[in-house]
Design a protein around this motif. Structure first.
Motif, PDB file in Angstrom:
ATOM      1  N   THR A   1      16.420   2.225  -3.829  1.00  0.00           N
ATOM      2  CA  THR A   1      15.580   3.426  -3.837  1.00  0.00           C
ATOM      3  C   THR A   1      16.076   4.433  -4.867  1.00  0.00           C
ATOM      4  OG1 THR A   1      15.328   3.075  -1.495  1.00  0.00           O
ATOM      5  CG2 THR A   1      14.525   5.132  -2.356  1.00  0.00           C
ATOM      6  N   LEU A   2      17.400   4.619  -4.908  1.00  0.00           N
ATOM      7  CA  LEU A   2      17.934   5.621  -5.835  1.00  0.00           C
ATOM      8  C   LEU A   2      17.680   5.225  -7.291  1.00  0.00           C
ATOM      9  CD1 LEU A   2      21.262   6.671  -4.115  1.00  0.00           C
ATOM     10  CD2 LEU A   2      19.137   7.958  -4.312  1.00  0.00           C
ATOM     11  N   GLN A   3      17.678   3.917  -7.569  1.00  0.00           N
ATOM     12  CA  GLN A   3      17.335   3.478  -8.925  1.00  0.00           C
ATOM     13  C   GLN A   3      15.912   3.884  -9.270  1.00  0.00           C
ATOM     14  OE1 GLN A   3      17.854  -0.685  -9.314  1.00  0.00           O
ATOM     15  NE2 GLN A   3      20.083  -0.574  -9.309  1.00  0.00           N
ATOM     16  N   GLN A   4      15.009   3.739  -8.286  1.00  0.00           N
ATOM     17  CA  GLN A   4      13.611   4.094  -8.549  1.00  0.00           C
ATOM     18  C   GLN A   4      13.430   5.605  -8.621  1.00  0.00           C
ATOM     19  OE1 GLN A   4      10.821   1.296  -6.300  1.00  0.00           O
ATOM     20  NE2 GLN A   4      12.729   1.046  -5.219  1.00  0.00           N
ATOM     21  N   TYR A   5      14.387   6.330  -8.064  1.00  0.00           N
ATOM     22  CA  TYR A   5      14.409   7.786  -8.113  1.00  0.00           C
ATOM     23  C   TYR A   5      14.444   8.259  -9.564  1.00  0.00           C
ATOM     24  CZ  TYR A   5      15.447  11.780  -5.080  1.00  0.00           C
ATOM     25  OH  TYR A   5      15.379  12.908  -4.328  1.00  0.00           O
ATOM     26  N   ASN A   6      15.218   7.543 -10.372  1.00  0.00           N
ATOM     27  CA  ASN A   6      15.433   7.989 -11.745  1.00  0.00           C
ATOM     28  C   ASN A   6      14.622   7.197 -12.749  1.00  0.00           C
ATOM     29  OD1 ASN A   6      17.391   9.876 -10.918  1.00  0.00           O
ATOM     30  ND2 ASN A   6      18.833   8.189 -10.690  1.00  0.00           N
ATOM     31  N   GLY A   7      13.756   6.319 -12.293  1.00  0.00           N
ATOM     32  CA  GLY A   7      12.987   5.530 -13.245  1.00  0.00           C
ATOM     33  C   GLY A   7      11.638   5.170 -12.672  1.00  0.00           C
ATOM     34  N   LEU A   8      11.080   4.096 -13.205  1.00  0.00           N
ATOM     35  CA  LEU A   8       9.784   3.660 -12.710  1.00  0.00           C
ATOM     36  C   LEU A   8       9.966   2.924 -11.397  1.00  0.00           C
ATOM     37  CD1 LEU A   8       8.310   2.338 -16.035  1.00  0.00           C
ATOM     38  CD2 LEU A   8       7.406   4.232 -14.699  1.00  0.00           C
ATOM     39  N   TRP A   9       8.892   2.886 -10.597  1.00  0.00           N
ATOM     40  CA  TRP A   9       8.948   2.129  -9.359  1.00  0.00           C
ATOM     41  C   TRP A   9       8.994   0.640  -9.673  1.00  0.00           C
ATOM     42  CZ3 TRP A   9       4.667   5.010  -6.147  1.00  0.00           C
ATOM     43  CH2 TRP A   9       5.164   6.272  -5.800  1.00  0.00           C
ATOM     44  N   ASN A  10       9.549  -0.126  -8.740  1.00  0.00           N
ATOM     45  CA  ASN A  10       9.749  -1.556  -8.983  1.00  0.00           C
ATOM     46  C   ASN A  10       8.448  -2.330  -9.101  1.00  0.00           C
ATOM     47  OD1 ASN A  10      12.495  -1.682  -9.217  1.00  0.00           O
ATOM     48  ND2 ASN A  10      12.808  -1.853  -7.011  1.00  0.00           N
ATOM     49  N   ILE A  11       7.350  -1.760  -8.594  1.00  0.00           N
ATOM     50  CA  ILE A  11       6.064  -2.457  -8.692  1.00  0.00           C
ATOM     51  C   ILE A  11       5.706  -2.678 -10.160  1.00  0.00           C
ATOM     52  CG2 ILE A  11       4.845  -0.249  -8.466  1.00  0.00           C
ATOM     53  CD1 ILE A  11       3.403  -3.428  -7.087  1.00  0.00           C
ATOM     54  N   VAL A  12       6.182  -1.787 -11.045  1.00  0.00           N
ATOM     55  CA  VAL A  12       5.893  -1.930 -12.472  1.00  0.00           C
ATOM     56  C   VAL A  12       6.612  -3.153 -13.039  1.00  0.00           C
ATOM     57  CG1 VAL A  12       6.057  -0.782 -14.709  1.00  0.00           C
ATOM     58  CG2 VAL A  12       5.650   0.550 -12.642  1.00  0.00           C
ATOM     59  N   TYR A  13       7.845  -3.397 -12.542  1.00  0.00           N
ATOM     60  CA  TYR A  13       8.611  -4.532 -13.044  1.00  0.00           C
ATOM     61  C   TYR A  13       8.229  -5.827 -12.336  1.00  0.00           C
ATOM     62  CZ  TYR A  13      11.593  -0.843 -14.865  1.00  0.00           C
ATOM     63  OH  TYR A  13      12.054   0.264 -15.514  1.00  0.00           O
ATOM     64  N   GLN A  14       7.767  -5.711 -11.098  1.00  0.00           N
ATOM     65  CA  GLN A  14       7.528  -6.908 -10.278  1.00  0.00           C
ATOM     66  C   GLN A  14       6.145  -6.916  -9.640  1.00  0.00           C
ATOM     67  OE1 GLN A  14       9.349  -9.677  -9.405  1.00  0.00           O
ATOM     68  NE2 GLN A  14      10.613  -9.147 -11.129  1.00  0.00           N
ATOM     69  N   PRO A  15       5.060  -6.843 -10.435  1.00  0.00           N
ATOM     70  CA  PRO A  15       3.736  -6.835  -9.793  1.00  0.00           C
ATOM     71  C   PRO A  15       3.445  -8.143  -9.066  1.00  0.00           C
ATOM     72  CG  PRO A  15       3.531  -6.983 -12.168  1.00  0.00           C
ATOM     73  CD  PRO A  15       4.969  -6.751 -11.892  1.00  0.00           C
ATOM     74  N   LEU A  16       3.775  -9.269  -9.702  1.00  0.00           N
ATOM     75  CA  LEU A  16       3.522 -10.573  -9.089  1.00  0.00           C
ATOM     76  C   LEU A  16       4.390 -10.750  -7.846  1.00  0.00           C
ATOM     77  CD1 LEU A  16       1.824 -13.047  -9.562  1.00  0.00           C
ATOM     78  CD2 LEU A  16       3.690 -14.028 -10.858  1.00  0.00           C
ATOM     79  N   GLY A  17       5.651 -10.341  -7.976  1.00  0.00           N
ATOM     80  CA  GLY A  17       6.580 -10.448  -6.851  1.00  0.00           C
ATOM     81  C   GLY A  17       6.071  -9.661  -5.654  1.00  0.00           C
ATOM     82  N   PHE A  18       5.472  -8.489  -5.923  1.00  0.00           N
ATOM     83  CA  PHE A  18       4.960  -7.681  -4.808  1.00  0.00           C
ATOM     84  C   PHE A  18       3.828  -8.392  -4.100  1.00  0.00           C
ATOM     85  CE2 PHE A  18       1.678  -4.745  -3.353  1.00  0.00           C
ATOM     86  CZ  PHE A  18       2.356  -4.248  -2.258  1.00  0.00           C
ATOM     87  N   ILE A  19       2.920  -9.005  -4.884  1.00  0.00           N
ATOM     88  CA  ILE A  19       1.778  -9.686  -4.251  1.00  0.00           C
ATOM     89  C   ILE A  19       2.278 -10.822  -3.370  1.00  0.00           C
ATOM     90  CG2 ILE A  19      -0.275 -11.068  -4.715  1.00  0.00           C
ATOM     91  CD1 ILE A  19      -0.607  -9.341  -7.259  1.00  0.00           C
ATOM     92  N   ILE A  20       3.245 -11.603  -3.894  1.00  0.00           N
ATOM     93  CA  ILE A  20       3.801 -12.710  -3.099  1.00  0.00           C
ATOM     94  C   ILE A  20       4.448 -12.162  -1.839  1.00  0.00           C
ATOM     95  CG2 ILE A  20       5.498 -14.561  -3.088  1.00  0.00           C
ATOM     96  CD1 ILE A  20       5.148 -14.618  -6.150  1.00  0.00           C
ATOM     97  N   PHE A  21       5.246 -11.107  -2.008  1.00  0.00           N
ATOM     98  CA  PHE A  21       5.958 -10.533  -0.868  1.00  0.00           C
ATOM     99  C   PHE A  21       4.967 -10.023   0.174  1.00  0.00           C
ATOM    100  CE2 PHE A  21       8.225  -7.366   1.522  1.00  0.00           C
ATOM    101  CZ  PHE A  21       9.463  -7.955   1.705  1.00  0.00           C
ATOM    102  N   CYS A  22       3.898  -9.406  -0.306  1.00  0.00           N
ATOM    103  CA  CYS A  22       2.916  -8.828   0.599  1.00  0.00           C
ATOM    104  C   CYS A  22       2.238  -9.923   1.419  1.00  0.00           C
ATOM    105  CB  CYS A  22       1.891  -8.047  -0.223  1.00  0.00           C
ATOM    106  SG  CYS A  22       0.810  -7.044   0.749  1.00  0.00           S
ATOM    107  N   VAL A  23       1.825 -10.997   0.746  1.00  0.00           N
ATOM    108  CA  VAL A  23       1.165 -12.100   1.456  1.00  0.00           C
ATOM    109  C   VAL A  23       2.119 -12.693   2.489  1.00  0.00           C
ATOM    110  CG1 VAL A  23       0.180 -14.394   1.194  1.00  0.00           C
ATOM    111  CG2 VAL A  23      -0.368 -12.630  -0.455  1.00  0.00           C
ATOM    112  N   CYS A  24       3.385 -12.880   2.078  1.00  0.00           N
ATOM    113  CA  CYS A  24       4.361 -13.456   2.998  1.00  0.00           C
ATOM    114  C   CYS A  24       4.639 -12.511   4.160  1.00  0.00           C
ATOM    115  CB  CYS A  24       5.661 -13.767   2.278  1.00  0.00           C
ATOM    116  SG  CYS A  24       5.463 -15.058   1.087  1.00  0.00           S
ATOM    117  N   ALA A  25       4.602 -11.202   3.904  1.00  0.00           N
ATOM    118  CA  ALA A  25       4.817 -10.247   4.989  1.00  0.00           C
ATOM    119  C   ALA A  25       3.706 -10.372   6.023  1.00  0.00           C
ATOM    120  CB  ALA A  25       4.872  -8.825   4.434  1.00  0.00           C
ATOM    121  N   PHE A  26       2.478 -10.569   5.549  1.00  0.00           N
ATOM    122  CA  PHE A  26       1.372 -10.798   6.483  1.00  0.00           C
ATOM    123  C   PHE A  26       1.630 -12.039   7.320  1.00  0.00           C
ATOM    124  CE2 PHE A  26      -2.218  -7.977   6.063  1.00  0.00           C
ATOM    125  CZ  PHE A  26      -1.878  -7.252   4.950  1.00  0.00           C
ATOM    126  N   ALA A  27       2.115 -13.102   6.669  1.00  0.00           N
ATOM    127  CA  ALA A  27       2.353 -14.358   7.388  1.00  0.00           C
ATOM    128  C   ALA A  27       3.503 -14.190   8.376  1.00  0.00           C
ATOM    129  CB  ALA A  27       2.654 -15.474   6.404  1.00  0.00           C
TER     130      ALA A  27
END
Lengths: 170, 375
Positions: B185-211
């Motif tokens: 979190t603190l890294q994202q405090y001083n920079g861009l949010w991780n969704i910018v670096y990991q858009p695909l990773g977020f979609i995978i994570f989100c689908v798996c979270a639903f499962a």
């Protein structure tokens, strides 16, 4: 507090390990085994190996034992359906187990426990970054070889489970 | 103000526990309201103003129902199943940072996080992977074929989707270089949010979270069109309630993890501006505390959005068929997750890591550091 925690965890680990062997119901055995893994993870935490503790839970308790439970639920093992074990098998098992015990005693007889020196002990030794550096620099080749071994096992499993030409199961 | 640090931390732990339960309680209300809104109905409006006492009415109903044990059930495990589901669900919120630190006048600094561990991400992953045991044990102990089928489905589904989820987390880990949720979190405090670096990773994570939370479209373990009620067919009274409640806690935890890992957690746009402005007028201490409180409000706003997202999907999408679910998990998400790792690795090689610590680790080590590692 560390010592009493150690004794508590050791007690839990031993009792639940005995439960694995003595439980009549295979599902109970699996649940006892999961409890054993938790006690061992507690030991890892006491040894300051957080990463190992977490991975032990994730891999063994979280994945492998779920699959064990999965298979055992399907097999529906009961005492009625369990085949009678011949006396020869029991004798063989006892001899093999006794030999293993002998080897363990022989190996551990002369071991003297080495306590950590508080002055030079590095408390960060079990942390993820340290472990990663050691694993990927000092032990890179064994690590990669182990991963190839896993890959081979996986390919073999897929080969065995692959559907034959024209075969349909559902 | 003479309260020791440990007591403060204990207070935070209790608060996190209470907030988790409260949000899970009102998720059941929110679910009904969202469902009513999406289906153009009125929704709960009888118990209290706007039906706000509906969760309380539900609890009273569940508590006063008959405790039922099916014949031939394994009584111990039958009770143990819902307890385990509830326990594992509640454990995960312990490591989520709900805010930065609050600093008091005498210099005491408390973190708005129950416990800070440097393997936070692994902890969450481990607890999530244990969640399926509650369902499996309960389903098996019910001595009912439909329950057993639900339990077996839950196990297969959890193991399949955990893999892709772990792979998505590995790609994120390569970007952040730390497993601590607070540091991420603190890294994202001083920079861009991780969704910018990991858009695909977020979609995978989100689908798996639903499962992993067994929410529609992945609620195959309790698929009522095929399995009566799935793993909780034989459950009644509060034991049933615990299963349902555990699901809402899981939704809350999944939302919190997603907002922490990919959407900046307690960081919000313009926090530096707020901090600097308030520092000039009110002093550093005041500015820090105000930013922390605003951050806590922000992370809860993000969590609420994701909880709403979970409900929105539930009342929009139909359920998968089981072979579709397996095909999605193994032949789509898993290869995409591996591809995501490769692409992330290539990007780090070409553009350089986001965190200077990873850059430092890539350089060949001197002999001096090596001996330290061995010793």
């Amino acid at each position: 507090m560390g010592t009493s925690l150690f004794y508590f965890l050791a007690f839990v680990a031993l009792i639940s390990a005995l439960g694995v062997v003595f439980a009549k119901n295979p599902i109970h055995s699996v649940l006892f085994l999961i409890l054993t893994f938790f006690a061992i993870s507690g030991h890892y935490l006491l040894l300051n190996a957080q990463f190992l503790a977490a991975v032990n839970i994730i891999v063994y308790a979280g994945a492998i034992m779920v699959l064990f439970l999965f298979v055992i639920m399907f097999l529906n093992l009961n005492t009625d359906t369990e085949p009678h074990k011949p006396a020869l098998a029991k004798v063989t098992a006892a001899v093999a187990g006794g030999l293993l015990l002998l080897v363990l005693i022989a190996a551990l007889r002369n071991v003297t426990p080495v306590g950590a020196d508080a002055a030079t002990f590095d408390s960060q030794i079990g942390m993820v970054n340290r472990l990663g550096l050691v694993l990927y620099q000092q032990y890179l080749l064994p690590f990669e070889l182990a991963s190839v071994l896993f890959l081979v096992a996986m390919v073999g499993a897929v080969m065995l489970g692959k559907r034959e030409e024209g075969e349909r199961n559902f | 103000m003479e309260i020791p640090l440990l007591a403060w931390q204990g207070l935070v732990i209790l608060a996190v526990f209470g907030i988790t339960l409260l949000i899970a309680t009102y998720s059941t209300y929110a679910e009904r309201v969202v469902a009513a809104f999406l289906q153009d109905r009125v929704g709960p409006d009888r118990a209290g103003p706007f039906g706000l006492l509906q969760p309380l009415a539900d609890a009273v109903k569940l508590f006063t129902k008959e405790e039922f044990f099916p014949s031939g059930a394994n009584r111990w495990l039958f009770v143990f199943g819902p307890c385990l589901a509830m326990t594992t669900a509640l454990m995960a919120s312990a490591v989520i940072p709900f805010g930065n630190t609050l600093i008091f006048g005498d210099g005491t600094e408390i973190r708005l996080q129950a416990i800070e561990v440097n393997i936070g991400m692994l902890y969450v992953f481990g607890v999530v992977s244990l969640g399926v045991y509650g369902i499996m044990i309960g389903g098996w102990a019910s001595n009912n074929k439909f329950s057993l089928l639900g339990a077996v489905r839950a196990a297969a589904q959890a193991v399949s989707y955990e893999l892709a989820m772990g792979m998505a987390l590995i790609a994120l880990l390569m970007v952040t270089g730390t497993l601590s949720l607070r540091e991420i979190t603190l890294q994202q405090y001083n920079g861009l949010w991780n969704i910018v670096y990991q858009p695909l990773g977020f979609i995978i994570f989100c689908v798996c979270a639903f499962a992993e939370t067994n929410r529609t479209p992945f609620d195959l373990p309790e698929c009522e069109t095929e399995l009566v009620g799935g793993y909780h067919t034989e459950y009644s009274s509060m034991k049933m309630g615990l299963y349902l409640f555990a699901e809402y806690i899981n939704v809350f935890v999944a939302s919190a993890v997603m907002s922490t890992l990919y959407f900046g957690g307690f960081s919000f746009p313009g926090e530096h501006w707020v901090y600097n402005t308030l520092t000039q007028s009110q002093g550093e201490l005041f500015a820090h505390n105000v930013v922390t409180i605003l951050g806590t409000v922000t992370i809860f706003a993000k969590i609420f959005f994701f909880i709403f997202f979970f409900m929105w999907v539930r009342w929009t999408l139909p359920r998968f068929r089981y072979d579709q679910l397996m095909r999605l998990g193994w032949t789509m998400l898993f290869p995409i997750a591996i591809l995501n790792i490769l692409v992330t690795g290539a990007c780090i090689l070409f553009f350089g890591a986001k965190d200077p610590k990873i850059e430092a680790a890539k350089k060949p080590q001197t002999t001096e550091t090596r001996t330290v590692v061995r010793g």
